[in-house]
Design a protein around this motif. Structure first.
Motif, PDB file in Angstrom:
ATOM      1  N   GLY A  77      54.519  45.855  47.609  1.00  0.00           N
ATOM      2  CA  GLY A  77      54.089  45.959  48.927  1.00  0.00           C
ATOM      3  C   GLY A  77      52.869  45.120  49.077  1.00  0.00           C
ATOM      4  N   THR A  78      52.509  44.185  48.230  1.00  0.00           N
ATOM      5  CA  THR A  78      51.402  43.335  48.247  1.00  0.00           C
ATOM      6  C   THR A  78      51.992  41.586  48.360  1.00  0.00           C
ATOM      7  OG1 THR A  78      50.060  44.674  46.851  1.00  0.00           O
ATOM      8  CG2 THR A  78      49.294  42.459  47.134  1.00  0.00           C
ATOM      9  N   ASP A  79      51.943  41.259  49.800  1.00  0.00           N
ATOM     10  CA  ASP A  79      52.498  39.965  50.054  1.00  0.00           C
ATOM     11  C   ASP A  79      51.495  39.453  51.129  1.00  0.00           C
ATOM     12  OD1 ASP A  79      54.200  37.659  49.815  1.00  0.00           O
ATOM     13  OD2 ASP A  79      55.300  38.399  51.384  1.00  0.00           O
ATOM     14  N   PRO A  80      50.754  38.284  50.996  1.00  0.00           N
ATOM     15  CA  PRO A  80      50.994  37.366  49.640  1.00  0.00           C
ATOM     16  C   PRO A  80      49.811  37.925  48.754  1.00  0.00           C
ATOM     17  CG  PRO A  80      49.544  36.461  51.352  1.00  0.00           C
ATOM     18  CD  PRO A  80      49.918  37.539  51.909  1.00  0.00           C
ATOM     19  N   LEU A  81      50.267  37.491  47.411  1.00  0.00           N
ATOM     20  CA  LEU A  81      49.250  37.920  46.055  1.00  0.00           C
ATOM     21  C   LEU A  81      47.983  37.117  46.176  1.00  0.00           C
ATOM     22  CD1 LEU A  81      48.745  39.491  43.789  1.00  0.00           C
ATOM     23  CD2 LEU A  81      50.279  37.922  42.637  1.00  0.00           C
ATOM     24  N   VAL A  82      48.165  35.532  46.509  1.00  0.00           N
ATOM     25  CA  VAL A  82      47.045  34.628  46.297  1.00  0.00           C
ATOM     26  C   VAL A  82      46.048  35.212  47.447  1.00  0.00           C
ATOM     27  CG1 VAL A  82      46.395  32.220  46.653  1.00  0.00           C
ATOM     28  CG2 VAL A  82      48.294  33.075  45.387  1.00  0.00           C
ATOM     29  N   GLY A  83      44.800  35.062  47.257  1.00  0.00           N
ATOM     30  CA  GLY A  83      43.699  35.700  48.239  1.00  0.00           C
ATOM     31  C   GLY A  83      43.227  37.249  48.118  1.00  0.00           C
ATOM     32  N   VAL A  84      44.124  38.016  47.404  1.00  0.00           N
ATOM     33  CA  VAL A  84      43.949  39.280  47.359  1.00  0.00           C
ATOM     34  C   VAL A  84      42.905  39.478  46.463  1.00  0.00           C
ATOM     35  CG1 VAL A  84      44.806  41.385  46.277  1.00  0.00           C
ATOM     36  CG2 VAL A  84      46.267  40.129  47.728  1.00  0.00           C
ATOM     37  N   HIS A  85      41.850  40.609  46.865  1.00  0.00           N
ATOM     38  CA  HIS A  85      40.818  40.725  46.072  1.00  0.00           C
ATOM     39  C   HIS A  85      40.796  41.743  44.993  1.00  0.00           C
ATOM     40  CE1 HIS A  85      37.181  39.343  48.042  1.00  0.00           C
ATOM     41  NE2 HIS A  85      37.881  38.788  48.969  1.00  0.00           N
ATOM     42  N   LEU A  86      41.464  41.252  43.408  1.00  0.00           N
ATOM     43  CA  LEU A  86      41.699  42.134  42.528  1.00  0.00           C
ATOM     44  C   LEU A  86      40.465  42.787  42.126  1.00  0.00           C
ATOM     45  CD1 LEU A  86      44.850  41.861  41.446  1.00  0.00           C
ATOM     46  CD2 LEU A  86      43.499  40.585  39.354  1.00  0.00           C
ATOM     47  N   LEU A  87      39.427  42.293  41.773  1.00  0.00           N
ATOM     48  CA  LEU A  87      38.273  43.130  41.358  1.00  0.00           C
ATOM     49  C   LEU A  87      37.098  43.207  42.463  1.00  0.00           C
ATOM     50  CD1 LEU A  87      37.480  40.668  38.342  1.00  0.00           C
ATOM     51  CD2 LEU A  87      38.990  42.908  38.368  1.00  0.00           C
ATOM     52  N   GLN A  88      36.923  44.546  42.660  1.00  0.00           N
ATOM     53  CA  GLN A  88      36.154  44.972  43.840  1.00  0.00           C
ATOM     54  C   GLN A  88      35.063  45.697  43.480  1.00  0.00           C
ATOM     55  OE1 GLN A  88      39.131  47.102  46.052  1.00  0.00           O
ATOM     56  NE2 GLN A  88      40.506  45.437  46.402  1.00  0.00           N
ATOM     57  N   ASN A  89      34.044  45.234  44.383  1.00  0.00           N
ATOM     58  CA  ASN A  89      32.682  46.115  44.219  1.00  0.00           C
ATOM     59  C   ASN A  89      32.281  46.482  42.825  1.00  0.00           C
ATOM     60  OD1 ASN A  89      32.492  46.414  47.081  1.00  0.00           O
ATOM     61  ND2 ASN A  89      34.210  47.999  46.936  1.00  0.00           N
ATOM     62  N   PHE A  90      31.975  45.461  42.000  1.00  0.00           N
ATOM     63  CA  PHE A  90      31.745  45.649  40.513  1.00  0.00           C
ATOM     64  C   PHE A  90      30.140  45.526  40.478  1.00  0.00           C
ATOM     65  CE2 PHE A  90      35.950  45.112  39.292  1.00  0.00           C
ATOM     66  CZ  PHE A  90      35.987  45.701  38.083  1.00  0.00           C
ATOM     67  N   VAL A  91      29.604  46.350  39.994  1.00  0.00           N
ATOM     68  CA  VAL A  91      28.111  46.235  39.940  1.00  0.00           C
ATOM     69  C   VAL A  91      27.489  46.176  38.187  1.00  0.00           C
ATOM     70  CG1 VAL A  91      27.509  47.452  41.877  1.00  0.00           C
ATOM     71  CG2 VAL A  91      27.815  48.942  39.851  1.00  0.00           C
ATOM     72  N   ARG A  92      26.563  45.574  37.866  1.00  0.00           N
ATOM     73  CA  ARG A  92      26.194  45.169  36.634  1.00  0.00           C
ATOM     74  C   ARG A  92      25.689  46.607  36.117  1.00  0.00           C
ATOM     75  NH1 ARG A  92      24.995  40.533  33.796  1.00  0.00           N
ATOM     76  NH2 ARG A  92      24.972  39.482  35.984  1.00  0.00           N
ATOM     77  N   VAL A  93      26.232  47.218  34.821  1.00  0.00           N
ATOM     78  CA  VAL A  93      25.783  48.432  34.309  1.00  0.00           C
ATOM     79  C   VAL A  93      25.230  48.058  32.928  1.00  0.00           C
ATOM     80  CG1 VAL A  93      27.492  49.904  35.307  1.00  0.00           C
ATOM     81  CG2 VAL A  93      27.925  48.808  33.403  1.00  0.00           C
ATOM     82  N   ASP A  94      25.294  47.003  32.353  1.00  0.00           N
ATOM     83  CA  ASP A  94      24.532  46.271  31.133  1.00  0.00           C
ATOM     84  C   ASP A  94      24.338  45.019  31.394  1.00  0.00           C
ATOM     85  OD1 ASP A  94      23.299  46.439  28.714  1.00  0.00           O
ATOM     86  OD2 ASP A  94      25.005  47.265  27.707  1.00  0.00           O
ATOM     87  N   THR A  95      23.873  44.305  30.231  1.00  0.00           N
ATOM     88  CA  THR A  95      23.736  42.815  30.350  1.00  0.00           C
ATOM     89  C   THR A  95      24.743  42.144  30.527  1.00  0.00           C
ATOM     90  OG1 THR A  95      22.009  43.204  28.692  1.00  0.00           O
ATOM     91  CG2 THR A  95      22.812  40.973  29.184  1.00  0.00           C
ATOM     92  N   ASN A  96      26.167  42.552  29.636  1.00  0.00           N
ATOM     93  CA  ASN A  96      27.438  41.996  29.813  1.00  0.00           C
ATOM     94  C   ASN A  96      28.509  42.931  30.134  1.00  0.00           C
ATOM     95  OD1 ASN A  96      26.536  39.337  29.191  1.00  0.00           O
ATOM     96  ND2 ASN A  96      26.355  40.120  27.023  1.00  0.00           N
ATOM     97  N   ALA A  97      28.309  43.800  31.206  1.00  0.00           N
ATOM     98  CA  ALA A  97      29.294  44.794  31.397  1.00  0.00           C
ATOM     99  C   ALA A  97      29.010  45.234  32.872  1.00  0.00           C
ATOM    100  CB  ALA A  97      28.992  46.268  30.765  1.00  0.00           C
ATOM    101  N   TRP A  98      29.940  45.497  33.666  1.00  0.00           N
ATOM    102  CA  TRP A  98      30.260  45.957  35.071  1.00  0.00           C
ATOM    103  C   TRP A  98      31.150  47.015  35.434  1.00  0.00           C
ATOM    104  CZ3 TRP A  98      29.774  41.162  32.842  1.00  0.00           C
ATOM    105  CH2 TRP A  98      28.663  40.300  33.246  1.00  0.00           C
ATOM    106  N   SER A  99      30.982  47.678  36.278  1.00  0.00           N
ATOM    107  CA  SER A  99      31.991  48.781  36.669  1.00  0.00           C
ATOM    108  C   SER A  99      32.347  48.540  38.075  1.00  0.00           C
ATOM    109  CB  SER A  99      31.398  50.130  36.277  1.00  0.00           C
ATOM    110  OG  SER A  99      31.263  50.358  35.131  1.00  0.00           O
ATOM    111  N   GLY A 100      33.415  48.857  38.405  1.00  0.00           N
ATOM    112  CA  GLY A 100      33.842  48.790  39.806  1.00  0.00           C
ATOM    113  C   GLY A 100      35.477  49.294  40.044  1.00  0.00           C
ATOM    114  N   THR A 101      35.985  48.544  40.765  1.00  0.00           N
ATOM    115  CA  THR A 101      37.442  49.040  41.097  1.00  0.00           C
ATOM    116  C   THR A 101      38.398  47.670  40.996  1.00  0.00           C
ATOM    117  OG1 THR A 101      36.663  50.558  42.849  1.00  0.00           O
ATOM    118  CG2 THR A 101      38.905  49.656  42.779  1.00  0.00           C
TER     119      THR A 101
END
Length: 144
Positions: A77-101
């Motif tokens: 059900g995802t068309d087109p794929l190019v341009g889709v936000h695969l990673l969303q709302n990631f916030v830094r939780v450590d120096t080299n780590a992020w959490s999001g959706t």
């Protein structure tokens, strides 16, 4: 008297604005040099995602996808794929780590996700659904 108060207030506001101006520039410079930013490829080499800041949060947009990846996403059900936000709302939780959706296009689901930088050219994206009952991780490679 009111004119003097307004003049003082305007002077203070102008001074505050001038003092605050360099801060966003420095923040933008530090964001630009952030090693998480760039174009990353999944382990199968079928998708490339450009990581960038969307406001204050990290996000990732599909910039390239193989015909097979596009077909898998289309079936879900995802068309087109190019341009889709695969990673969303990631916030830094450590120096080299992020959490999001993370959006999983071939399943058409959003899952809680975590990104960890392994080194400057590799990161691990982990996501779980059903309250952590089903989890998966992938090591992605920086291509530019």
């Amino acid at each position: 008297m009111q004119k003097q108060i307004r003049a003082v207030a305007l002077t203070m506001l102008a001074g505050a604005a001038i003092a605050a101006a360099p801060a966003p520039a420095k923040a933008e410079e530090s964001k630009a040099s952030d090693p998480i930013l760039g174009v990353w490829q999944n382990p199968a080499g079928t998708i490339e995602v450009k990581t960038q800041y969307c406001g204050r949060n990290l996000c990732g947009v599909v910039t390239e996808a193989s015909p097979a990846a596009q077909a898998d996403a289309r079936r879900a059900g995802t068309d087109p794929l190019v341009g889709v936000h695969l990673l969303q709302n990631f916030v830094r939780v450590d120096t080299n780590a992020w959490s999001g959706t993370a959006f999983v296009p071939d399943m058409n689901v959003h899952v809680a996700a975590h990104i960890s930088m392994i080194d400057a050219d590799h990161l691990k994206i982990s996501g779980c659904e059903l309250g952590g009952l089903i989890c998966k991780s992938q090591d992605w490679t920086k291509v530019r």
